[in-house]
Design a protein around this motif. Sequence first.
Motif, mmCIF file in Angstrom:
data_model
loop_
_atom_site.group_PDB
_atom_site.id
_atom_site.type_symbol
_atom_site.label_atom_id
_atom_site.label_comp_id
_atom_site.label_asym_id
_atom_site.label_seq_id
_atom_site.Cartn_x
_atom_site.Cartn_y
_atom_site.Cartn_z
ATOM 1 N N LEU A 32 0.831 -1.210 0.000
ATOM 2 C CA LEU A 32 0.000 0.000 0.000
ATOM 3 C C LEU A 32 0.862 1.255 0.000
ATOM 4 O O LEU A 32 0.411 2.326 -0.392
ATOM 5 N N GLY A 33 2.128 1.109 0.391
ATOM 6 C CA GLY A 33 3.048 2.242 0.345
ATOM 7 C C GLY A 33 3.215 2.813 -1.054
ATOM 8 O O GLY A 33 3.462 4.007 -1.216
ATOM 9 N N VAL A 34 3.047 1.988 -2.090
ATOM 10 C CA VAL A 34 3.224 2.455 -3.469
ATOM 11 C C VAL A 34 2.128 3.445 -3.865
ATOM 12 O O VAL A 34 2.436 4.557 -4.302
ATOM 13 N N THR A 40 1.269 10.910 -2.583
ATOM 14 C CA THR A 40 2.131 11.877 -1.908
ATOM 15 C C THR A 40 2.713 12.856 -2.921
ATOM 16 O O THR A 40 2.750 14.070 -2.665
ATOM 17 N N TYR A 41 3.150 12.362 -4.061
ATOM 18 C CA TYR A 41 3.651 13.266 -5.102
ATOM 19 C C TYR A 41 2.545 14.174 -5.619
ATOM 20 O O TYR A 41 2.773 15.355 -5.880
ATOM 21 N N THR A 42 1.343 13.643 -5.760
ATOM 22 C CA THR A 42 0.216 14.460 -6.209
ATOM 23 C C THR A 42 -0.063 15.584 -5.207
ATOM 24 O O THR A 42 -0.221 16.747 -5.593
ATOM 25 N N LEU A 158 1.270 2.358 10.165
ATOM 26 C CA LEU A 158 2.416 3.203 9.841
ATOM 27 C C LEU A 158 3.229 2.721 8.644
ATOM 28 O O LEU A 158 3.883 3.525 7.983
ATOM 29 N N LEU A 159 3.227 1.450 8.357
ATOM 30 C CA LEU A 159 4.103 0.909 7.323
ATOM 31 C C LEU A 159 3.933 1.584 5.958
ATOM 32 O O LEU A 159 4.937 1.952 5.331
ATOM 33 N N PRO A 160 2.700 1.802 5.464
ATOM 34 C CA PRO A 160 2.592 2.489 4.162
ATOM 35 C C PRO A 160 3.166 3.904 4.210
ATOM 36 O O PRO A 160 3.726 4.393 3.232
#
Length: 191
Positions: A32-34, A40-42, A158-160
């Motif tokens: 899910l981090g991807v 995040t960039y958006t 927290l992992l993502p």
Amino acid sequence: MLLLVAVLVWRDGQGPAQVGLAREGWAKELLLGVPVLVATYTVHIAASVPMAAVAVALKLADKEMLARKGLATALMDTGLDVPAFAAIMVLVTGFEEFVFRGFLVPRLRVVLGRWVPAVLVAAVLFSVGHFYEGTLAVFQTFVMGAWFGFVFWFRGRLLPLVVAHAAFNTISFALVMWLSKSGFLDKLPPL
């Protein structure tokens, strides 16, 4: 600092799951981090474009560019390569996410009574530590901190966030390294 926060969590009778560090489903959360990184960039671009316009309008762009160039120079002077920087970022952003999202946001929610003010206050506290990057960077960091806080509120994990935050910082570092080595940073005209 990390030890202090861990002791406070343990003293409250809370385990890792209460701060977003549950063991089950970690592979799904890692992946899910991807999409969190892409979002995040958006969010970063959506915040940066109006802030750049404000900087130009208020004649702050040169000062901000100088601060960013100084940060880029300092990063290049570390002598780190991208893999070493990425490893450091996993530790640094893991700490930041644990403290500001996993620990602080839930406690601020108890104090303030609602999630939205808790996320926003934690984002303010997170952004204050980034004045060394320039004044407008503080506002960008606030937006990013709020974004990560809302993701934490929604997911409770927290992992993502650690994956997205570490990858964001590492990709930014790699881009700065490439721009610096190409000489592009030195060629940027004053705004």
